[in-house]
Design an enzyme around this catalytic site. Structure first.
Site, PDB file in Angstrom:
ATOM      1  N   ASP A  30       1.016  -1.061   0.019  1.00 43.82           N
ATOM      2  CA  ASP A  30       0.108  -0.207  -0.113  1.00 43.82           C
ATOM      3  C   ASP A  30       0.953   1.056  -0.032  1.00 43.82           C
ATOM      4  O   ASP A  30       1.782   1.366   0.853  1.00 43.82           O
ATOM      5  CB  ASP A  30      -0.890  -0.005   1.164  1.00 43.82           C
ATOM      6  CG  ASP A  30      -2.184  -1.066   1.081  1.00 43.82           C
ATOM      7  OD1 ASP A  30      -2.147  -1.646   0.198  1.00 43.82           O
ATOM      8  OD2 ASP A  30      -2.741  -1.180   2.257  1.00 43.82           O
ATOM      9  N   ASP A  83     -13.366  -3.612  -1.217  1.00 45.13           N
ATOM     10  CA  ASP A  83     -13.018  -3.134   0.191  1.00 45.13           C
ATOM     11  C   ASP A  83     -14.341  -3.245   1.068  1.00 45.13           C
ATOM     12  O   ASP A  83     -14.993  -2.319   1.283  1.00 45.13           O
ATOM     13  CB  ASP A  83     -12.439  -1.673   0.119  1.00 45.13           C
ATOM     14  CG  ASP A  83     -11.405  -1.879  -0.505  1.00 45.13           C
ATOM     15  OD1 ASP A  83     -10.502  -2.484  -0.521  1.00 45.13           O
ATOM     16  OD2 ASP A  83     -11.201  -0.533  -1.361  1.00 45.13           O
TER      17      ASP A  83
HETATM   18  O1  1PR Z   1     -10.386   2.968  -5.061  1.00 46.68           O
HETATM   19  O2  1PR Z   1      -9.554   2.453  -7.172  1.00 46.68           O
HETATM   20  O3  1PR Z   1      -8.440   4.415  -6.174  1.00 46.68           O
HETATM   21  O4  1PR Z   1      -8.117   2.016  -5.499  1.00 46.68           O
HETATM   22  C1  1PR Z   1      -7.601   2.273  -4.052  1.00 46.68           C
HETATM   23  C2  1PR Z   1      -7.030   1.042  -3.812  1.00 46.68           C
HETATM   24  O5  1PR Z   1      -6.257   1.209  -2.421  1.00 46.68           O
HETATM   25  C3  1PR Z   1      -7.998  -0.057  -3.384  1.00 46.68           C
HETATM   26  O6  1PR Z   1      -7.731  -1.219  -3.866  1.00 46.68           O
HETATM   27  C4  1PR Z   1      -8.048  -0.164  -1.801  1.00 46.68           C
HETATM   28  O7  1PR Z   1      -8.138  -1.542  -1.544  1.00 46.68           O
HETATM   29  C5  1PR Z   1      -6.664   0.282  -1.522  1.00 46.68           C
HETATM   30  N1  1PR Z   1      -6.820   1.085  -0.262  1.00 46.68           N
HETATM   31  C6  1PR Z   1      -7.066   2.167  -0.055  1.00 46.68           C
HETATM   32  N2  1PR Z   1      -7.226   2.805   1.144  1.00 46.68           N
HETATM   33  C7  1PR Z   1      -6.471   1.597   1.901  1.00 46.68           C
HETATM   34  C8  1PR Z   1      -6.034   1.800   3.252  1.00 46.68           C
HETATM   35  O8  1PR Z   1      -5.572   0.679   3.901  1.00 46.68           O
HETATM   36  N3  1PR Z   1      -6.382   2.903   4.041  1.00 46.68           N
HETATM   37  N4  1PR Z   1      -5.654  -0.362   1.141  1.00 46.68           N
HETATM   38  C9  1PR Z   1      -6.367   0.618   1.135  1.00 46.68           C
HETATM   39  C10 1PR Z   1      -6.213  -1.512   1.285  1.00 46.68           C
HETATM   40  C11 1PR Z   1      -5.845  -3.594   1.903  1.00 46.68           C
HETATM   41  C12 1PR Z   1      -4.889  -4.781   1.354  1.00 46.68           C
HETATM   42  C13 1PR Z   1      -4.040  -5.016   2.320  1.00 46.68           C
HETATM   43  C14 1PR Z   1      -4.558  -6.389   2.908  1.00 46.68           C
HETATM   44  C15 1PR Z   1      -3.469  -7.238   3.688  1.00 46.68           C
HETATM   45  N5  1PR Z   1      -5.212  -2.497   1.722  1.00 46.68           N
HETATM   46  O9  1PR Z   1      -4.416  -4.236   0.135  1.00 46.68           O
HETATM   47  O10 1PR Z   1      -2.831  -5.047   1.799  1.00 46.68           O
HETATM   48  O11 1PR Z   1      -5.558  -6.008   3.784  1.00 46.68           O
HETATM   49  O12 1PR Z   1      -3.298  -6.637   4.537  1.00 46.68           O
HETATM   50  P1  1PR Z   1      -2.717  -7.485   6.066  1.00 46.68           P
HETATM   51  O13 1PR Z   1      -2.138  -8.586   5.363  1.00 46.68           O
HETATM   52  O14 1PR Z   1      -1.577  -6.508   6.604  1.00 46.68           O
HETATM   53  O15 1PR Z   1      -3.922  -7.667   6.966  1.00 46.68           O
HETATM   54  P2  1PR Z   1      -9.095   3.031  -6.053  1.00 46.68           P
END
Ligand code: 1PR
Length: 523
Positions: free
Chosen positions: A224, A379
């Site tokens: 991320d 999400d």
């Molecule tokens: O909405 O098309 O602009 O895409 C934005 C992307 O960014 C989406 O795929 C969304 O999932 C991701 N995103 C947005 N905000 C966050 C955040 O964390 N604040 N991250 C985010 C999503 C979730 C996973 C993470 C897993 C594993 N991150 O990708 O890596 O949950 O984590 P873990 O093993 O530590 O539990 P757009």
């Protein structure tokens, strides 16, 4: 000097990078004569068969290509570069292929997810110099929904098993073509490419240690990425999507360095998510493109990029569409793009009208680059209800009761990194996106993200049971047993984790070591 046929769709950057990493220089075809003048021609094809053949015809490449192939000079076709050699494809029944080899391209009709995505093995039918140095048990990266059915068995170099035995590479004289992507197949792929580029490799026919090949479960590392308050682009990690600790954005390292580390440690794929992409527009956020360019120079496994892929009008009134954004990502080294927030908006619009416009990002990008290049990132968060009939959503009965003892829940889709909940459930979103052309689902879970509590198996089973495209289980991995659990208790094709890898709690190799002998993995 290697001549590379780039007809403008898909990720040729990785092929160029792989060839250059082996010490060769690459010249890109600009006109038909360049094909005729080539000493060694590489034709990496990605996307859709019909679109590829139309472009080859429009650019007047078809006859030079046929002439080159008839001259029996060295040729390496990759993926669609293999399929193009045949007569026709079910993907575009009205469009003819180059017809150099007798046979057809057919869609997989199997009781497994389609596209066939991931690392699978080879059954060696003949000796070839491209196999020199292989032991026979290596796995290579595939991503395709259609496969070759060759009429002449003498052209078949290898087959692979995926619900059926299909042709995974061919050889006819100096013409070699593979369904898999050597440039995305790590060390084994580089050995094979090196054998093609050099002239000295001896033909060998490796012997596999098993009678059939098996698709490996993939371990994906996710980065991320966002700018921190000092303006540096950093890999961060949320706790249920909250990436700040004591007011600061958590900083877990530099994107390019971390990706390189995960490649070396054995990750099967690497995903970058620009998590503030809903605010920053990717084409103005050049560092993210640079991250891809730098990473793809040395990392030879598939790269996915997400964040901000949508239509957009900037402050000067210049409009971009999602296809342009995706094109820039592919040119910079991405193999797949991932759409998050926009997928929710697209599905909502579709459900309201019941009509496919053909113009949504999912449809437009999959039409040009193929379904396999379009991942939808979901999400969701749990919303508990007392009974299934109380909401107009796909509700599941859960073994993990809610705070008030509720035995039912639905999974609410969110946008903007979980900031805004929508009146749409994850199961419906996945179904609609598959219909519109998505090739894979990246299934996050806000309730489990960063918790180390394990994957939400109920969510994964509900979504994987609703679609026939592969599902990547994401969020919550805290120990090696969680990977085993997700692969045995659900139909997930791959498992993605972030925190445990970034914090070096468990290296990728340890996950694989634990899984070996229990589920199929790439060693
Ligand atoms: O909405 O098309 O602009 O895409 C934005 C992307 O960014 C989406 O795929 C969304 O999932 C991701 N995103 C947005 N905000 C966050 C955040 O964390 N604040 N991250 C985010 C999503 C979730 C996973 C993470 C897993 C594993 N991150 O990708 O890596 O949950 O984590 P873990 O093993 O530590 O539990 P757009």
């Amino acid at each position: 000097m290697i001549t590379l046929l780039d007809y403008g769709a898909g990720n040729v950057r990785s092929v160029i990078n792989a060839i250059e990493s082996l010490g060769e220089t690459v010249k890109i075809v600009a006109k038909g004569e360049d094909i005729l003048a080539a000493e060694k021609l590489v034709f990496p094809g990605v996307g859709a068969f019909g679109n590829m053949m139309h472009i080859l015809r429009d650019k007047n490449y078809v006859e030079p290509l046929r002439a080159y192939l008839r001259s029996n000079r060295p040729f390496l076709g990759i993926c669609l570069g293999l399929q193009a050699l045949f007569e026709c494809s079910e993907e575009a029944p009205d469009v003819s292929g180059l017809g150099l080899i007798s046979g057809k391209i057919k869609r997989f009709v199997v009781d497994l997810s389609v596209p066939h995505i991931g690392w699978n093995g080879l059954n060696f039918k003949q000796a070839s110099r491209i196999f020199s140095g292989l032991n026979g048990d290596e796995k290579f990266y595939f991503v395709h929904s259609y496969h070759v059915v060759a009429d002449d068995a003498s052209t078949i170099l290898t087959t692979t098993d995926y619900g059926c035995e299909f042709v995974s590479s061919i050889q006819k004289g100096n013409i070699i073509a593979t369904q898999f992507h050597p440039e995305k197949s790590g060390r084994a792929g580089l050995i094979l490419l090196q054998n093609f580029l050099g002239a000295t490799a001896e033909p060998i026919r490796p012997i596999r240690s098993t009678a059939t090949t098996t698709l490996a479960k993939r371990i994906i590392t996710c980065l991320d990425v966002r700018s921190n308050d000092q303006g540096d682009l950093v890999v961060t990690k949320g706790d249920r999507y909250d990436v700040r600790e004591d007011g600061d954005v958590r900083n877990l390292g530099k994107p390019v360095e971390l990706a390189q580390r995960y490649y070396t440690e054995g990750a099967d794929e690497i995903t970058f998510l620009n998590i503030t992409g809903f605010r920053d527009f990717p084409l103005e956020d050049m560092p993210m493109l640079e991250v891809l360019r730098q990473t793809s120079k040395n990392v030879f496994v598939p790269l996915t990029i997400g964040g901000g892929i949508r239509d957009y009008t900037d402050k000067d009134g210049h409009s971009y569409d999602a296809l342009e954004v995706a094109a820039e990502y592919f040119r910079s080294g991405a193999d797949k793009i991932s759409i998050g927030s926009d997928a929710v908006m697209i599905a909502e619009a579709y459900l309201q009208t019941g009509r496919q416009t053909g113009r949504s990002a999912i449809e437009a990008i999959s039409r040009v680059y193929g379904n396999q290049a379009v991942v939808v990132s979901i999400d969701p968060r749990r919303i508990y209800v007392t009974a299934a009939e109380t909401v107009n959503h796909a509700v599941i009965e859960t073994d993990i009761p809610g705070p008030g003892g509720e035995r039912y829940c639905w999974y609410q889709c969110t946008i903007k990194g979980g900031r805004e909940g929508r009146d749409l459930d994850a199961i419906t979103l996945a179904r609609v996106c598959e219909k519109l052309g998505a090739g894979e689902i990246l299934l996050n879970c806000i309730d489990r993200d960063g918790t180390n509590l394990g994957f939400d198996l109920e969510l994964i089973n509900a979504v994987a049971g609703a679609v026939s495209i592969p599902v990547i289980a994401s969020s919550g991995a805290g120990k090696v047993e969680h990977f085993h659990e997700v692969f045995t208790a659900t139909e997930a094709e791959s498992a993605l984790a972030a925190g445990i890898f970034h914090r070096r709690e468990i290296p990728v190799a340890e996950v694989k070591k634990y899984l070996e002998g229990k589920v199929e993995v790439r060693r």
